[in-house]
Design a protein around this motif. Structure first.
Motif, mmCIF file in Angstrom:
data_model
loop_
_atom_site.group_PDB
_atom_site.id
_atom_site.type_symbol
_atom_site.label_atom_id
_atom_site.label_comp_id
_atom_site.label_asym_id
_atom_site.label_seq_id
_atom_site.Cartn_x
_atom_site.Cartn_y
_atom_site.Cartn_z
ATOM 1 N N TRP A 40 0.827 -1.196 0.000
ATOM 2 C CA TRP A 40 0.000 0.000 0.000
ATOM 3 C C TRP A 40 0.873 1.264 0.000
ATOM 4 N N GLU A 56 -4.039 -6.382 -4.513
ATOM 5 C CA GLU A 56 -5.304 -5.696 -4.281
ATOM 6 C C GLU A 56 -6.491 -6.595 -4.625
ATOM 7 N N THR A 59 -6.503 -9.691 -1.712
ATOM 8 C CA THR A 59 -6.601 -9.359 -0.291
ATOM 9 C C THR A 59 -7.745 -8.378 -0.135
ATOM 10 N N GLU A 60 -8.107 -8.095 1.090
ATOM 11 C CA GLU A 60 -9.192 -7.132 1.301
ATOM 12 C C GLU A 60 -8.886 -6.235 2.490
ATOM 13 N N VAL A 61 -9.400 -5.028 2.435
ATOM 14 C CA VAL A 61 -9.285 -4.084 3.536
ATOM 15 C C VAL A 61 -10.409 -4.383 4.515
ATOM 16 N N GLN A 72 -8.143 -0.321 10.176
ATOM 17 C CA GLN A 72 -8.391 -1.031 8.924
ATOM 18 C C GLN A 72 -7.066 -1.496 8.330
ATOM 19 N N ARG A 74 -5.129 -4.191 5.231
ATOM 20 C CA ARG A 74 -5.271 -5.032 4.036
ATOM 21 C C ARG A 74 -4.731 -6.413 4.392
ATOM 22 N N CYS A 80 -11.019 -14.376 0.822
ATOM 23 C CA CYS A 80 -10.071 -14.250 -0.284
ATOM 24 C C CYS A 80 -9.793 -15.615 -0.903
ATOM 25 N N CYS A 130 2.000 -6.689 9.619
ATOM 26 C CA CYS A 130 0.968 -5.903 8.923
ATOM 27 C C CYS A 130 0.986 -4.439 9.323
#
Length: 338
Positions: A40, A56, A59-61, A72, A74, A80, A130
């Protein structure tokens, strides 16, 4: 600033094989996801556009399912695709950054609940993963935050180890390094080949600001093993080594290791004595408890055992029988059938 990794050399195969274990032991001063691999980054990112689009997409936010819904991230979640795919299908390096580890959740939650711990201070988040703890520190009023993470695999690949001829042939494959998280093992059939591999990784490490820590370096081989002298000093020579739990010995004798784990299993079993004696717990539940809390203790690392004698198999079977006899309170002199 520099990261000081320790190098350890050991052998677990027959013949004169030599091994190096590289473990990061101290770090400071590196940005989160060094070398431009953070998924990111902003304008001017060094991240390959194809890799960025892939991450992108896969994966997901999210902010749910953790101890810190305020943050929040990712992440790789059950929604996923690759959460359910085989690990080898993931085309890039292992996405450790895409998992919000429990330890990070607990620390981030603590900072959000106790902002005075970091307010107005400089924070160094080592092994940031992360980046949640660094974000929590920022939200709690930290003055300056540095999120620090390492990527040893990047160095190994840049050192050209995958293409190197040095290594050990196993089932037709040439293997010269094993990687588990930040534990990295180099291996070769001769001391000269291993030194060549070590120098390649050392040179590539120095480009990223990493330095060889001689104090954390040990050498071991299954054949004659001489001490190594490097620019930073002399490496220690050992006859055995603890690697990911099991003890690796120079002679490849695992009988002592088996005995050690069987003793640990006996201790785990006796610690359950009050539970096994309880009349409020069914026999089926007791069996499940033994399978969940005793047998895993004994079999941890058993994949590395080399069982050479029939007596060693009998010793393992005798331990299992002892557990079941203790469970049903049957004396060793009693004859019971299944």
């Amino acid at each position: 600033m520099a990261l000081s990794p320790g190098w350890r050399v050991f052998a677990s195969f027959p013949m004169n094989h030599y091994f190096v274990l590289w473990k990061a032991v101290r770090s400071s001063g590196f940005p989160l996801f060094p070398w431009g691999h953070c998924p990111w980054r902003g304008t001017g990112s060094l991240l390959d556009p194809g890799m960025k689009a892939f991450l992108e997409e896969n994966t997901e936010v999210t902010s749910s399912g953790s101890l810190t819904p305020e943050i929040q991230l990712r992440l790789l979640t059950p929604r996923c695709k690759f959460w359910w795919e085989r690990a080898d299908l993931w085309p890039f390096r292992d996405p450790y950054w895409a998992i919000y580890w429990p330890g990070g959740q607990a620390l981030s939650r603590y900072l959000l609940d106790n902002p005075d711990a970091v307010r107005g201070k400089s924070v160094l988040d080592i092994g940031s993963g992360c980046g949640a703890t660094a974000i929590a520190a920022k939200m709690s009023g930290a003055l300056r935050i540095l999120a620090n993470d390492i990527d040893p695999k990047y160095i190994m690949r840049n050192a050209g180890l995958d293409e190197a001829q040095a290594g050990i042939k196993i089932a037709g494959r040439n293997i010269n390094n094993l990687r588990y998280a930040d534990d990295i093992t180099l291996m070769a059939e001769s001391e000269e080949e291993l030194k060549s591999l070590l120098m390649k990784v050392k040179e590539e490490s120095e480009k990223a600001g990493l330095k060889l820590n001689i104090e954390k370096t040990k050498t071991m081989a299954s054949g004659p093993n001489t001490s190594w002298q490097t620019e930073g000093g002399k490496m220690e020579t050992v006859a055995d080594f603890i690697f990911l739990g099991p003890k690796i010995t120079a002679d490849g004798d695992y009988s002592h290791e088996m005995k050690r784990y069987l003793l640990l299993g006996r201790k785990a079993m006796t610690n359950l004595d009050s539970i096994l004696k309880s009349g409020d717990i069914t026999l089926l539940t007791k069996v499940r408890i033994v399978k969940a809390m005793v047998f895993p203790v004994v079999t941890y690392g058993c994949e590395s055992w080399i069982i050479k004698k029939k007596a060693e198999c009998q010793r393992i079977g005798a331990f299992e029988l002892w557990c079941w006899r203790l469970l049903v309170r049957a004396p060793w002199t009693a004859r019971r059938s299944n």
